[in-house]
Scaffold this motif. Sequence first.
Motif: not given
Length: 130
Positions: A50-73
Amino acid sequence: MTDQPDLQRAGSSQKDSSSIIDLREYKQSKDALPITFHRRELDAILRIYGRMVGEGEWRDYAIDHLKDRAVFSVFKRSGEMPLFRIEKNPKLAAKQGAFSVVNVDGRILKRGQDLQQVLKVFEKVLKLIE
């Protein structure tokens, strides 16, 4: 003629519905649940997001729940490669730490046991300008 199957004959090879099933074998035969982020972990990640979106650096995200790891992109634009990946890999918890931040090149920027410490890689260092 009916849609129901014929009755089983006495010498049939089908299992009886009252057969005994070993629960250990049943649990092992089922697919393992995917690795997920816990609520507190997601809260910490989304606070930075949220902070980085407010600063205009990030715009989108994705969450993946895999068998061996969880990833927030994290993405600058949704059609591109992720700028950063925040990963949770429980298999590395005893060795290098379960949490890591990986940049677009695949380099690990920070890794550790505590997610709060790992997310400090996104804090900006203020410099004195004379």
